[in-house]
Design a protein around this motif. Structure first.
Motif, PDB file in Angstrom:
ATOM      1  N   VAL A 179       4.633  12.280  -0.038  1.00 14.66           N
ATOM      2  CA  VAL A 179       3.876  11.038   0.152  1.00 14.66           C
ATOM      3  C   VAL A 179       4.816   9.854   0.296  1.00 14.66           C
ATOM      4  N   ARG A 180       5.819   9.789  -0.574  1.00 14.58           N
ATOM      5  CA  ARG A 180       6.759   8.668  -0.530  1.00 14.58           C
ATOM      6  C   ARG A 180       7.544   8.619   0.782  1.00 14.58           C
ATOM      7  N   ARG A 186       6.516   9.168   3.758  1.00 18.49           N
ATOM      8  CA  ARG A 186       5.686   8.986   4.955  1.00 18.49           C
ATOM      9  C   ARG A 186       6.362   8.089   5.986  1.00 18.49           C
ATOM     10  N   LEU A 243      -2.833   1.602   5.116  1.00 16.27           N
ATOM     11  CA  LEU A 243      -2.701   2.366   3.884  1.00 16.27           C
ATOM     12  C   LEU A 243      -3.438   3.698   4.036  1.00 16.27           C
ATOM     13  N   ILE A 244      -2.871   4.736   3.445  1.00 18.59           N
ATOM     14  CA  ILE A 244      -3.459   6.068   3.537  1.00 18.59           C
ATOM     15  C   ILE A 244      -3.607   6.634   2.127  1.00 18.59           C
ATOM     16  N   ARG A 245      -4.780   7.049   1.797  1.00 19.11           N
ATOM     17  CA  ARG A 245      -5.057   7.696   0.522  1.00 19.11           C
ATOM     18  C   ARG A 245      -4.794   9.192   0.662  1.00 19.11           C
ATOM     19  N   TYR A 284      -2.869   9.735  -4.515  1.00 15.03           N
ATOM     20  CA  TYR A 284      -1.844   8.740  -4.231  1.00 15.03           C
ATOM     21  C   TYR A 284      -2.440   7.710  -3.282  1.00 15.03           C
ATOM     22  N   GLY A 285      -2.171   6.442  -3.537  1.00 14.59           N
ATOM     23  CA  GLY A 285      -2.673   5.396  -2.666  1.00 14.59           C
ATOM     24  C   GLY A 285      -4.009   4.859  -3.132  1.00 14.59           C
ATOM     25  N   PRO A 286      -4.396   3.708  -2.586  1.00 21.02           N
ATOM     26  CA  PRO A 286      -5.624   3.043  -3.040  1.00 21.02           C
ATOM     27  C   PRO A 286      -6.882   3.833  -2.708  1.00 21.02           C
ATOM     28  N   GLU A 287      -7.827   3.807  -3.625  1.00 17.44           N
ATOM     29  CA  GLU A 287      -9.071   4.548  -3.428  1.00 17.44           C
ATOM     30  C   GLU A 287      -9.871   4.031  -2.242  1.00 17.44           C
ATOM     31  N   ALA A 338      -8.714   2.949   0.623  1.00 15.39           N
ATOM     32  CA  ALA A 338      -8.025   3.045   1.917  1.00 15.39           C
ATOM     33  C   ALA A 338      -8.966   3.643   2.959  1.00 15.39           C
ATOM     34  N   ARG A 355      -7.419   8.831   5.123  1.00 23.02           N
ATOM     35  CA  ARG A 355      -7.132   9.758   4.030  1.00 23.02           C
ATOM     36  C   ARG A 355      -6.485  11.043   4.541  1.00 23.02           C
TER      37      ARG A 355
END
Length: 266
Positions: free
Chosen positions: A172-173, A175, A190-192, A205-208, A210, A213
């Protein structure tokens, strides 16, 4: 013990367990087993273990002898397309018992060096400097990925473990790196990422909220991010155009864009 120190020890414990599992997989191989080809072009099982020993040595130099590491970095810059293969080739010709002893000694020495590292220390690497936690996590990711090549070569099925969370985190980091290393502009969106761990738990990982996904089994995401399986053979799904582009090029490792694997499905 500080929270950061506890995190380092947790990752190092998982790295030791991951290495030990791979050790058990190859320890009793006969000569034919060591020379069996793996999915990596031209690399045998022996090449895979030799590469891990070689990289553990490089990491140990980075932690304990920056001058020696700088010398190795200069060699890498002088032959960027061949230095990794050269390291694997050199180790693969060793007798299996010698190679195994070397790998065991190198990985344990690195364990001890990272456990003794001062809090907040950062070490040189082929990319940006790394903390002890990042170094241990990267070694775990490589050990698991090259272990997968070996398991595939031997027809072995490995049970996924919670150690995959470290690999998923790197994937994830990394990306934006996956885009940048290909000369592409990373998406601003942003991608959840929502992954199902081996025990059915959710790793998110990431904002809910977003708009885009990525979802699927953690194992499949790790196979994709380490380029050990083709996207077409995995149950990882993208929801949104940027997420879709990312899954086509995802990579959790530093260095040039990997070639990945060909799809198994027709």
């Amino acid at each position: 013990m500080s929270d950061s120190a506890a995190v380092v020890l947790d990752v190092l414990d998982d790295l030791r367990n991951e290495s030990d599992e791979l050790d058990r997989l190859v320890a009793e191989l006969d000569d034919a087993g060591w020379t069996r080809p793996t999915p990596a072009p031209r690399w045998s099982v022996a090449h895979q273990i030799a590469h891990l020993a070689w990289t553990d040595t490089a990491a140990l130099h980075a932690v304990t002898d920056p001058h020696a590491f700088a010398t190795e970095t200069a060699k890498a810059l002088a032959a960027p397309d061949t230095f990794v293969d050269a390291g694997a080739d050199a180790g693969a010709v060793l007798p299996p018992a010698v190679l195994m002893a070397h790998w065991r000694e190198r990985r344990e020495s690195l364990q001890q060096a990272l456990r003794a590292a001062p809090a907040g220390a950062r070490f040189p690497w082929y990319g940006p400097p790394m903390s002890a936690t990042s170094m241990a996590t990267a070694r775990l990711m490589e050990t698991w990925a090259h272990g997968q090549d070996i398991a595939d070569a031997l027809g072995a099925v490995r049970e996924p473990t919670a150690r995959l969370r470290h690999i998923a985190f790197i994937g994830v980091r990394a990306r934006d790196y996956a885009f940048a290393v290909r000369g592409l502009t990373p998406p601003a969106a942003l991608i959840r990422v929502e992954l199902t761990g081996p025990g059915g738990e959710l790793w998110a990982y990431g904002p809910e909220d977003a708009a885009q996904r990525v979802t699927g089994p953690a194992l499949d995401f790790c196979l994709l991010a380490t380029q050990r399986a083709h996207r077409a053979d995995l149950a990882v799904e993208a929801h949104g155009p940027d997420a879709d582009r990312w899954l086509d090029i995802a990579q959790a490792f530093a260095g040039p864009a990997g070639q990945g694997r060909k799809p198994r499905r027709a």
